[in-house]
Motif scaffolding. Structure first.
Motif, short mmCIF file in Angstrom:
data_model
loop_
_atom_site.label_atom_id
_atom_site.label_comp_id
_atom_site.label_asym_id
_atom_site.label_seq_id
_atom_site.Cartn_x
_atom_site.Cartn_y
_atom_site.Cartn_z
N THR A 75 0.77 -1.24 0.10
CA THR A 75 -0.11 -0.20 0.02
C THR A 75 0.92 1.22 -0.13
N ARG A 112 -2.46 1.42 -2.56
CA ARG A 112 -2.82 1.03 -3.61
C ARG A 112 -3.77 1.60 -4.55
N ILE A 113 -4.41 2.78 -3.85
CA ILE A 113 -5.51 3.44 -4.43
C ILE A 113 -4.92 4.73 -4.52
N GLU A 117 -6.72 8.62 -6.10
CA GLU A 117 -8.03 9.20 -6.76
C GLU A 117 -7.69 10.09 -7.88
N CYS A 118 -8.52 10.06 -8.89
CA CYS A 118 -8.27 10.85 -10.12
C CYS A 118 -9.60 11.71 -10.26
N GLY A 176 -12.50 9.24 -11.47
CA GLY A 176 -11.76 7.84 -11.58
C GLY A 176 -10.97 7.69 -10.53
N MET A 177 -10.13 6.45 -10.86
CA MET A 177 -9.29 6.03 -9.66
C MET A 177 -8.24 5.10 -10.23
N VAL A 183 -4.06 -3.20 -6.66
CA VAL A 183 -3.97 -4.15 -5.68
C VAL A 183 -3.26 -5.37 -5.99
N ASP A 226 2.43 12.42 -5.80
CA ASP A 226 2.28 13.30 -4.79
C ASP A 226 3.26 14.42 -4.63
N VAL A 244 1.93 8.41 -5.85
CA VAL A 244 1.00 8.05 -4.82
C VAL A 244 1.09 6.65 -4.62
N GLY A 272 -13.25 3.87 -14.01
CA GLY A 272 -13.95 5.11 -13.63
C GLY A 272 -14.60 5.86 -14.64
N ALA A 281 -15.90 0.47 -10.87
CA ALA A 281 -15.39 1.37 -9.94
C ALA A 281 -16.50 2.12 -9.24
N LEU A 328 -17.87 1.35 -5.97
CA LEU A 328 -17.12 1.53 -4.55
C LEU A 328 -17.78 2.56 -4.05
N PHE A 356 -14.24 11.58 -6.52
CA PHE A 356 -14.76 10.19 -7.26
C PHE A 356 -15.12 9.34 -6.05
N GLY A 396 -8.32 -2.49 -1.66
CA GLY A 396 -7.39 -1.46 -1.82
C GLY A 396 -6.42 -1.28 -0.55
#
Lengths: 302, 242
Positions: free
Chosen positions: A57, A59-60, A62-63, A66-67, A71, A199, A206, A216, A265, A268, B45, B216
């Motif tokens: 991690t 592992r996620i 955000e955009c 979308g994302m 994983v 980041d 990130v 997404g 996506a 979620l 999102f 995740g």
């Protein structure tokens, strides 16, 4: 009333709505939100021959719209999925189950398929995971490799085999055709797009794995375009997947040529999205003047 | 687990970049301190996982730090607006009975320890922050009857240094601990304790869904792969791999 049933390479679904692999686990987590028996089918979390912890991690990421996930095919391995996850799901769920299998060699794909064959209704073969090295997507970016995996899997199952393709290629059509020629019963289009975030405060990516799969609403038009391109070039059914978040998106996917539609996506953020779409789809189709979820929706007919 | 609409009845800064948001709505699903909620925000999102600092059947108090786009957006919301909240999430702390429980919070990780301390009754609380202006809830913890010690990295309040320095300096005696805060803080705390005393640690991780579906936020624990959102965020010290 609109007849929402669809036939997916001979497997009848009560509607075309399927939670995509990876966002639905092995089916248990959404039970609090709605009864999964309303779904067309469930596509299980990506499964490999051996257990996998996956990537470190974070592992996620955000955009906008979308994302990105990295994983990395975390799963307990095919034997544990057969022994624990599928029986647990079958206790409360009675609609078709789609296994999603992955591997790091052609032999692994074949063996994973051979073991899970008797326990599911459809096999989806992931040759498109962007998050594992020396496997996954490397099989799906080359028509010859994708065909080899298709043949290997087909040799050990009588169940319909859908090959899930990656959009990270120059031209998806020859790869889709190669899978069809190798005996695939259908295709799932598309897996995630390779993406990245940085980041700026920490001066580093990130994601711990640097890159991951972008999904997404942002990818919907690209996924739709690929479904359209492929559906008009092959004679096997396509499951449309990528950025779908409404009944109207589902109709677009079906007009582009999809027989069934996977929702990823967006579930979620909104865990009841599949239920909402299943309720809204017949209303929308009725309004548009369709009586069935079939080829009559398609822009170009085979 | 469900999603429900909550009305914002308070949303204001209580320390540097730290906000308190109070929400009214059906919160009866929350059953343990340390559980969290996942908030849908316009323009974002994914939902944003935020820890619950206090709760009763009719509402929630959330404490959040403005660290990015989501929490920035939260800080601009007004009293009277409605929020789409998913709850209850995570396992929360198991309130055990010990003679001398120690509660250690770092930064915004202090937040979920308030509801915990309320239920413990007899806790000693150590709060660590970078500077005086980052501190919140000192008086609230004292009002619960807890003995409160402060550590600031710049020495503007309490012990100069980290929570571990405050524990040493004040010769705090404890037979169990609960902690939430940055990983280096929790790691230093466990290193100092050298497994002579057991405890529970609350983890933070970037999440996709918040309810256990997407994998995740998985961490490798001694007992195997564990999801911070569903199997955690609270883990027993013995289970943690450092």
């Amino acid at each position: 009333m609109v007849d929402t049933r669809v036939s997916l390479a001979g497997v009848m679904l009560q509607n075309p709505i399927i939670p995509a692999s990876g966002v639905y686990g092995f089916g248990g987590e959404f039970r609090d939100f709605y009864d999964p028996n309303i779904l067309g089918a469930i596509c299980l979390k990506g499964t490999t021959l051996e257990p996998r912890f996956g990537n470190p991690t974070p592992r996620i990421a955000e955009c906008t719209a979308g994302m990105i996930n990295s994983v990395g095919l975390q799963n307990p391995g095919v034997d544990a999925v057969i022994a624990h996850e599928i029986p647990a799901l079958r206790e409360f769920y009675h609609q078709p189950i789609i296994a999603n299998i992955s591997g790091f060699s052609v032999d692994e794909y074949r063996e994973c398929c051979r073991r899970i064959d008797a326990h599911v209704d459809i096999i989806e073969v992931n040759v498109s995971c962007p998050n594992v090295h020396n496997g996954g997507m490397t099989f799906g970016t080359d028509a010859h490799c994708a065909a080899e995996v298709t043949k290997a899997v087909k040799s050990v199952t009588k169940k319909p085999v859908f090959i899930k393709l990656t959009p990270n290629v120059t031209d998806i059509v020859p790869i889709a055709r190669a899978c069809e020629d190798a005996g695939a019963d259908g295709l799932t289009l598309v897996n995630t797009f390779l993406g990245m975030r940085i980041d700026i405060h920490r001066h580093r990516p990130v994601l711990a794995n640097v890159m991951g799969g972008f999904s997404g609403p942002a990818i919907f038009p690209i996924a739709l375009r690929m479904v359209y391109q492929v559906a008009n070039e092959v004679h096997i059914p396509v499951m449309g997947c990528g950025g779908v978040r409404s009944a109207s998106d589902v109709v677009e996917m079906m007009m582009a040529g999809a027989t069934a539609v996977q929702i990823g996506a967006a579930t979620l953020r909104d865990p009841i999205l599949c239920k909402t779409i299943i309720e809204e789809l017949p209303v929308l189709l009725n309004k548009l003047g369709y009586e069935r979820c079939d080829n009559s929706l398609r822009l170009c007919r085979q | 687990m469900k999603t429900a609409l909550f009305e914002i009845i308070e949303n204001q800064p209580i320390a540097h970049d730290i906000f308190r948001m109070r929400l009214v709505g059906d919160a009866h699903g929350i059953s343990a301190p340390g559980q969290f909620v996942n908030i849908a925000l316009e323009g974002c999102f994914l939902r944003r996982p935020i820890s619950v600092s206090d709760y009763d059947d009719h509402g929630l108090t959330l404490i959040y730090k403005v660290v990015g786009r989501g929490t920035e957006k939260m800080s601009t919301l007004h009293v009277g607006e409605m929020l789409d909240v998913m709850l209850p999430l995570g396992n929360g702390f198991t309130v055990a009975s010990h003679q001398h429980p120690l509660v250690v919070g770092g930064g915004v990780g202090i937040a979920p320890l308030y509801a915990l301390t309320k239920r413990l009754g007899n806790a000693t609380v150590v709060l660590g922050v970078r500077s005086k202006e980052d501190l919140f809830f000192e008086r609230e913890f004292s009002a619960l009857g807890a003995k409160v010690f402060i550590a600031t990295e710049d020495g503007t309040l309490g012990t100069k240094g980290f929570v571990t320095d405050a524990i040493r300096e004040n010769d705090i005696n404890f037979d169990y601990f609960y902690t939430c805060g940055p990983m280096p803080m929790m790691k230093a705390l466990v290193a100092m304790i050298r497994s002579t005393t057991s405890g529970q640690l609350s983890f933070e991780e970037r999440m996709g869904c918040g309810f256990g579906a997407c994998m995740g936020c998985s961490l490798q624990m001694r007992s195997g792969s564990r999801r911070v959102c569903k199997d955690g965020p609270v883990f027993n010290m013995e289970d943690v791999v450092w």
